[in-house]
Scaffold this motif. Sequence first.
Motif, PDB file in Angstrom:
ATOM      1  N   SER A  15      -3.297  10.531  -2.891  1.00 50.52           N
ATOM      2  CA  SER A  15      -2.162   9.492  -2.902  1.00 50.52           C
ATOM      3  C   SER A  15      -0.605   9.475  -3.516  1.00 50.52           C
ATOM      4  O   SER A  15      -0.030   9.236  -3.870  1.00 50.52           O
ATOM      5  CB  SER A  15      -2.982   8.319  -3.660  1.00 50.52           C
ATOM      6  OG  SER A  15      -3.905   8.024  -3.098  1.00 50.52           O
ATOM      7  N   HIS A  29      -0.039  -6.057 -12.637  1.00 57.00           N
ATOM      8  CA  HIS A  29      -0.804  -7.223 -12.002  1.00 57.00           C
ATOM      9  C   HIS A  29      -1.089  -7.730 -13.818  1.00 57.00           C
ATOM     10  O   HIS A  29      -1.509  -9.169 -13.829  1.00 57.00           O
ATOM     11  CB  HIS A  29      -2.060  -6.911 -11.651  1.00 57.00           C
ATOM     12  CG  HIS A  29      -1.438  -6.489  -9.810  1.00 57.00           C
ATOM     13  ND1 HIS A  29      -1.303  -5.822  -9.429  1.00 57.00           N
ATOM     14  CD2 HIS A  29      -1.120  -7.364  -8.924  1.00 57.00           C
ATOM     15  CE1 HIS A  29      -0.831  -5.565  -8.258  1.00 57.00           C
ATOM     16  NE2 HIS A  29      -0.706  -6.910  -7.696  1.00 57.00           N
ATOM     17  N   THR A 147       4.342  -5.913  -3.520  1.00 55.62           N
ATOM     18  CA  THR A 147       3.218  -5.591  -1.801  1.00 55.62           C
ATOM     19  C   THR A 147       4.224  -5.164  -0.461  1.00 55.62           C
ATOM     20  O   THR A 147       3.220  -4.515   0.167  1.00 55.62           O
ATOM     21  CB  THR A 147       3.643  -7.108  -1.802  1.00 55.62           C
ATOM     22  OG1 THR A 147       2.998  -7.510  -2.859  1.00 55.62           O
ATOM     23  CG2 THR A 147       2.669  -7.107  -0.378  1.00 55.62           C
ATOM     24  N   GLN A 148       5.920  -4.675  -0.347  1.00 58.22           N
ATOM     25  CA  GLN A 148       6.535  -4.399   0.630  1.00 58.22           C
ATOM     26  C   GLN A 148       6.145  -2.943   0.614  1.00 58.22           C
ATOM     27  O   GLN A 148       6.261  -2.075   2.127  1.00 58.22           O
ATOM     28  CB  GLN A 148       7.820  -5.040   0.877  1.00 58.22           C
ATOM     29  CG  GLN A 148       8.514  -4.770   2.006  1.00 58.22           C
ATOM     30  CD  GLN A 148       9.766  -5.249   2.183  1.00 58.22           C
ATOM     31  OE1 GLN A 148      10.347  -5.507   1.106  1.00 58.22           O
ATOM     32  NE2 GLN A 148      10.333  -5.368   3.140  1.00 58.22           N
ATOM     33  N   VAL A 150       4.118  -1.104  -0.357  1.00 62.44           N
ATOM     34  CA  VAL A 150       3.373  -0.770  -0.084  1.00 62.44           C
ATOM     35  C   VAL A 150       2.210  -0.792   1.306  1.00 62.44           C
ATOM     36  O   VAL A 150       1.838   0.172   1.512  1.00 62.44           O
ATOM     37  CB  VAL A 150       1.896  -1.304  -1.168  1.00 62.44           C
ATOM     38  CG1 VAL A 150       0.252  -0.669  -1.679  1.00 62.44           C
ATOM     39  CG2 VAL A 150       2.605  -0.756  -2.720  1.00 62.44           C
ATOM     40  N   TRP A 151       2.508  -2.491   1.483  1.00 61.06           N
ATOM     41  CA  TRP A 151       1.472  -2.516   2.680  1.00 61.06           C
ATOM     42  C   TRP A 151       2.785  -2.319   3.884  1.00 61.06           C
ATOM     43  O   TRP A 151       2.500  -2.346   4.943  1.00 61.06           O
ATOM     44  CB  TRP A 151       1.679  -4.132   2.674  1.00 61.06           C
ATOM     45  CG  TRP A 151       0.428  -4.083   2.059  1.00 61.06           C
ATOM     46  CD1 TRP A 151       0.470  -4.997   0.385  1.00 61.06           C
ATOM     47  CD2 TRP A 151      -1.076  -3.569   2.143  1.00 61.06           C
ATOM     48  NE1 TRP A 151      -1.102  -4.604   0.478  1.00 61.06           N
ATOM     49  CE2 TRP A 151      -2.151  -4.023   0.812  1.00 61.06           C
ATOM     50  CE3 TRP A 151      -1.628  -3.863   3.054  1.00 61.06           C
ATOM     51  CZ2 TRP A 151      -3.446  -4.196   0.545  1.00 61.06           C
ATOM     52  CZ3 TRP A 151      -2.947  -3.981   3.040  1.00 61.06           C
ATOM     53  CH2 TRP A 151      -3.892  -3.663   2.193  1.00 61.06           C
ATOM     54  N   GLU A 152       3.652  -2.578   3.434  1.00 56.90           N
ATOM     55  CA  GLU A 152       4.659  -1.915   5.048  1.00 56.90           C
ATOM     56  C   GLU A 152       5.509  -0.789   4.492  1.00 56.90           C
ATOM     57  O   GLU A 152       5.233  -0.016   5.806  1.00 56.90           O
ATOM     58  CB  GLU A 152       6.055  -2.979   4.419  1.00 56.90           C
ATOM     59  CG  GLU A 152       7.099  -3.009   6.059  1.00 56.90           C
ATOM     60  CD  GLU A 152       8.520  -3.921   5.869  1.00 56.90           C
ATOM     61  OE1 GLU A 152       9.111  -2.997   6.350  1.00 56.90           O
ATOM     62  OE2 GLU A 152       7.855  -4.794   5.606  1.00 56.90           O
ATOM     63  N   TYR A 153       5.695  -0.326   3.419  1.00 63.42           N
ATOM     64  CA  TYR A 153       6.439   1.328   3.415  1.00 63.42           C
ATOM     65  C   TYR A 153       4.986   2.586   2.686  1.00 63.42           C
ATOM     66  O   TYR A 153       4.866   3.286   3.435  1.00 63.42           O
ATOM     67  CB  TYR A 153       7.068   1.771   2.602  1.00 63.42           C
ATOM     68  CG  TYR A 153       8.347   0.221   3.278  1.00 63.42           C
ATOM     69  CD1 TYR A 153       8.915   0.555   4.425  1.00 63.42           C
ATOM     70  CD2 TYR A 153       8.676  -0.628   2.492  1.00 63.42           C
ATOM     71  CE1 TYR A 153       9.974   0.473   5.136  1.00 63.42           C
ATOM     72  CE2 TYR A 153      10.076  -1.560   2.840  1.00 63.42           C
ATOM     73  CZ  TYR A 153      10.683  -0.627   4.225  1.00 63.42           C
ATOM     74  OH  TYR A 153      11.668  -1.693   4.891  1.00 63.42           O
ATOM     75  N   GLY A 154       4.114   1.744   2.317  1.00 60.36           N
ATOM     76  CA  GLY A 154       2.695   2.686   2.384  1.00 60.36           C
ATOM     77  C   GLY A 154       2.704   4.119   1.026  1.00 60.36           C
ATOM     78  O   GLY A 154       2.513   4.460   1.076  1.00 60.36           O
ATOM     79  N   VAL A 157       0.359   5.540  -0.099  1.00 58.40           N
ATOM     80  CA  VAL A 157      -1.256   5.223   0.174  1.00 58.40           C
ATOM     81  C   VAL A 157      -1.484   6.248   1.377  1.00 58.40           C
ATOM     82  O   VAL A 157      -0.560   7.166   1.634  1.00 58.40           O
ATOM     83  CB  VAL A 157      -0.617   4.345   1.703  1.00 58.40           C
ATOM     84  CG1 VAL A 157      -1.880   3.867   2.776  1.00 58.40           C
ATOM     85  CG2 VAL A 157      -0.509   2.910   0.583  1.00 58.40           C
TER      86      VAL A 157
END
Length: 170
Positions: A15, A29, A147-148, A150-154, A157
């Motif tokens: 990672s 969080h 969130t963008q 992590v989930w869109e640009y990774g 990840v």
Amino acid sequence: MNALELHNTLNLNDSNLPYPDPMHPIVVHFVIAMVFMAFFCDVVGYFFNQRHLHEVSFWNLFVATGAIFVAILFGQFEAGLATPYPAAQPVLNVHTIIGWSLGGILALITGWRFVIRYRNPLKVPPSYLGAATFLISIVSLQVFLGTQLVWEYGLHVKPVVEAMNKGIIK
């Protein structure tokens, strides 16, 4: 130094981190939950005249103020290791600016909340609730941007890190 050389030099995992999981989301969080809980307690305490909820709100803000700076430090460190590609960079820049700004805003609002608590622990003024609503709005925007990332640009990840290390994503 390219991403693969950096990865090998710093002994990073799959990672792109020197430790098992990203710490920034864990700490942040916690901060998000405490800020939302403080807001909820102050609103309910305001409308139902519940002093104990105002006390819960204050302590949530107090702890969140300290924790946000821990979250910012982990965020800066992990963003530096992420080696974001050009498409992700503008979102990361805005997220970083808002994150540092939130640290200051949260500290100011917590200071104001301390003064309110000292002067009259039984209630909060409507102007404070307006400022707390503004704080919640900024926190919500920051959640969206994180969130963008992590989930869109990774960022951080594994498949994206592997693609960057192989030179597929530049």
